[in-house]
Design a protein around this motif. Structure first.
Motif: not given
Length: 117
Positions: A33-38, A4-10, A42-46
């Motif tokens: 790029i940072l969002a793709a990392y997060f 959930p933290v990685y998803r929020l940060l993404g 957390s959310h491979p579809e995104w």
């Protein structure tokens, strides 16, 4: 707990990237790029959606695969930072007029030292 933290940060990184698309002071691609990392954690579809994006996807993949910056992005950044440095030189008072040029030299030096794709 990490997902959930990685998803929020993404999502925050995507939001900042979208804002950066219309504000000249915020860069778009680094936030994506940072969002793709997060999202990869957390959310491979995104993550897949970001990588498939027609404009942002190639730059994200180039950075991820080769730590490279597209040559077109380098040229555009050089032009825009040059305009900013020029405007700062003529628009800012004496001690501050050197700041935009100094930032431009530092950023462009780092950026041009990265490989191109």
């Amino acid at each position: 707990m990490k997902k959930p933290v990685y998803r929020l940060l993404g999502f925050v990184a995507v939001l900042l990237g979208v804002v950066g698309a219309v504000l000249p002071l915020l860069p778009t691609t680094p936030f994506l790029i940072l969002a793709a990392y997060f999202f990869s954690r957390s959310h491979p579809e995104w993550e897949a959606r970001l990588l498939a994006h027609p404009q942002a996807g190639p730059a994200i993949r180039a950075w991820r695969d080769h730590r490279a910056i597209p040559a077109t992005a380098k040229r555009l950044a050089t032009l825009l930072l040059g305009i900013s440095a020029f405007g700062g030189w003529y628009g800012l008072p004496e001690p501050w007029r050197y700041l935009p040029a100094g930032v431009a030299v530092g950023v462009l030096g780092w950026m041009w030292s990265r490989p191109s794709v």
